[in-house]
Scaffold this active site. Structure first.
Site, mmCIF file in Angstrom:
data_model
loop_
_atom_site.group_PDB
_atom_site.id
_atom_site.type_symbol
_atom_site.label_atom_id
_atom_site.label_comp_id
_atom_site.label_asym_id
_atom_site.label_seq_id
_atom_site.Cartn_x
_atom_site.Cartn_y
_atom_site.Cartn_z
ATOM 1 N N LEU A 33 5.712 -5.950 3.322
ATOM 2 C CA LEU A 33 7.137 -5.606 3.337
ATOM 3 C C LEU A 33 7.376 -4.248 4.004
ATOM 4 O O LEU A 33 6.451 -3.433 4.106
ATOM 5 C CB LEU A 33 7.660 -5.535 1.889
ATOM 6 C CG LEU A 33 7.615 -6.824 1.070
ATOM 7 C CD1 LEU A 33 8.059 -6.539 -0.370
ATOM 8 C CD2 LEU A 33 8.492 -7.903 1.698
ATOM 9 N N SER A 34 8.597 -4.009 4.412
ATOM 10 C CA SER A 34 8.976 -2.701 4.928
ATOM 11 C C SER A 34 8.734 -1.659 3.832
ATOM 12 O O SER A 34 9.117 -1.874 2.680
ATOM 13 C CB SER A 34 10.462 -2.719 5.328
ATOM 14 O OG SER A 34 10.855 -1.437 5.738
ATOM 15 N N SER A 36 5.770 -0.849 2.717
ATOM 16 C CA SER A 36 4.559 -1.171 1.936
ATOM 17 C C SER A 36 3.396 -0.249 2.295
ATOM 18 O O SER A 36 2.389 -0.217 1.588
ATOM 19 C CB SER A 36 4.169 -2.641 2.132
ATOM 20 O OG SER A 36 3.923 -2.918 3.489
ATOM 21 N N GLY A 37 3.521 0.470 3.422
ATOM 22 C CA GLY A 37 2.462 1.422 3.791
ATOM 23 C C GLY A 37 1.700 1.047 5.051
ATOM 24 O O GLY A 37 0.673 1.662 5.360
ATOM 25 N N LYS A 38 2.191 0.068 5.793
ATOM 26 C CA LYS A 38 1.468 -0.403 6.984
ATOM 27 C C LYS A 38 1.265 0.724 8.007
ATOM 28 O O LYS A 38 0.161 0.931 8.494
ATOM 29 C CB LYS A 38 2.243 -1.561 7.663
ATOM 30 C CG LYS A 38 2.502 -2.743 6.747
ATOM 31 C CD LYS A 38 3.252 -3.856 7.449
ATOM 32 C CE LYS A 38 4.642 -3.505 7.929
ATOM 33 N NZ LYS A 38 5.611 -3.215 6.843
ATOM 34 N N SER A 106 5.732 -9.167 9.925
ATOM 35 C CA SER A 106 5.209 -10.496 10.237
ATOM 36 C C SER A 106 5.277 -11.428 9.019
ATOM 37 O O SER A 106 4.245 -11.809 8.459
ATOM 38 C CB SER A 106 3.762 -10.350 10.741
ATOM 39 O OG SER A 106 3.348 -11.520 11.371
HETATM 40 P P1 ADP Z 1 5.688 0.348 6.487
HETATM 41 O O1 ADP Z 1 5.018 0.713 7.791
HETATM 42 O O2 ADP Z 1 4.959 -0.752 5.766
HETATM 43 O O3 ADP Z 1 7.153 0.100 6.593
HETATM 44 P P2 ADP Z 1 5.383 3.134 5.856
HETATM 45 O O4 ADP Z 1 3.933 3.466 6.051
HETATM 46 O O5 ADP Z 1 6.351 3.475 6.963
HETATM 47 O O6 ADP Z 1 5.502 1.573 5.502
HETATM 48 O O7 ADP Z 1 5.946 3.783 4.535
HETATM 49 C C1 ADP Z 1 5.224 3.814 3.355
HETATM 50 C C2 ADP Z 1 5.658 5.050 2.562
HETATM 51 O O8 ADP Z 1 5.023 5.042 1.292
HETATM 52 C C3 ADP Z 1 5.276 6.351 3.243
HETATM 53 O O9 ADP Z 1 6.319 7.276 3.076
HETATM 54 C C4 ADP Z 1 4.014 6.794 2.471
HETATM 55 O O10 ADP Z 1 3.853 8.176 2.483
HETATM 56 C C5 ADP Z 1 4.339 6.277 1.079
HETATM 57 N N1 ADP Z 1 3.175 5.993 0.222
HETATM 58 C C6 ADP Z 1 3.033 6.412 -1.028
HETATM 59 N N2 ADP Z 1 1.864 5.966 -1.544
HETATM 60 C C7 ADP Z 1 1.268 5.246 -0.602
HETATM 61 C C8 ADP Z 1 0.035 4.546 -0.556
HETATM 62 N N3 ADP Z 1 -0.803 4.489 -1.593
HETATM 63 N N4 ADP Z 1 -0.262 3.878 0.580
HETATM 64 C C9 ADP Z 1 0.585 3.914 1.630
HETATM 65 N N5 ADP Z 1 1.752 4.571 1.659
HETATM 66 C C10 ADP Z 1 2.097 5.261 0.545
#
Ligand code: ADP
Length: 198
Positions: A33-34, A36-38, A106
């Site tokens: 998901l948006s 999610s940490g990708k 995706s």
């Molecule tokens: P996506 O690309 O899936 O939309 P993002 O990486 O842009 O997600 O955003 C994830 C957010 O969650 C970031 O602000 C990141 O700092 C935060 N976050 C907090 N804990 C975690 C973790 N364990 N793993 C990944 N991101 C994390």
């Protein structure tokens, strides 16, 4: 449409480039998901690999949608075309001998399978960021969930559009894995694969 196109035989092959680089090339595909940490994990992963002398490249949803795919929206058809192009672009980079880290929502299984087939199953590592909707919404990095709840965004994955989780991802991460832990888990999964074997 492909009539009269003849595939050119190139002298330098993917194998030659892998040999020269001293490592294998493949695609690490992050789905979830948006929020999610990708992006966070794929960038941290790239940093680790880059510091080890591995040639890498990150493909990210927002960058691709602002450039080559800027004519596409979020209907199921456009999402499929978005993914098809991502697969073809990733394949070129794998062909070029790089380890590609791709971060895309995706949401459809069939689109991810299509990408797997484009790059070849042996070159595809699927990382499922299984961070739940509640946590993604709490983070709301880009403010999209708030807008989606207010009805300002249609087709928002997890809210008003479906997400089909991978059934057998190579790696599954949760919100309880720290960024460092997540990188270590993925690294241990791809360590052997990085070795180039003819
Ligand atoms: P996506 O690309 O899936 O939309 P993002 O990486 O842009 O997600 O955003 C994830 C957010 O969650 C970031 O602000 C990141 O700092 C935060 N976050 C907090 N804990 C975690 C973790 N364990 N793993 C990944 N991101 C994390």
């Amino acid at each position: 449409m492909v009539k009269n196109i003849i595939q050119q035989e190139f002298k330098i092959t993917r194998e030659d480039r892998r040999l020269r680089n001293g490592h294998n090339s493949f695609l690490v595909f992050f789905t979830g998901l948006s929020g999610s940490g990708k992006t966070t994990i794929s960038c941290a992963m790239e940093e680790k690999l880059h510091n080890e002398g591995i040639k890498t490249f990150v493909l990210d949803g927002d960058n691709i949608r602002q450039g080559i795919n800027k004519n596409l929206g979020f209907s199921p058809e456009d999402r499929s075309e978005n993914n098809r192009r991502i697969g073809e672009i990733a394949n070129l980079f794998v062909e070029a001998g790089l380890v590609v880290l791709a971060a895309f929502i995706s949401p459809y299984k069939k689109d991810r399978n299509n990408i797997r087939n484009i790059v070849g199953p042996e070159n595809f590592i699927e990382v499922y960021m299984s961070t739940d909707l509640e946590e993604c919404e709490r983070r709301d990095v880009k403010g999209l969930y708030k807008k989606a709840r207010a009805g300002e965004i249609k087709n928002m994955t997890g809210i008003s559009a479906p997400y089909e989780p991978p059934e057998n991802p190579d790696v599954k991460l949760t919100q309880f894995n720290s960024v460092e832990e997540s990188v270590d888990i993925i690294y241990s999964k791809i360590k052997d694969k990085l070795q180039f074997k003819r």
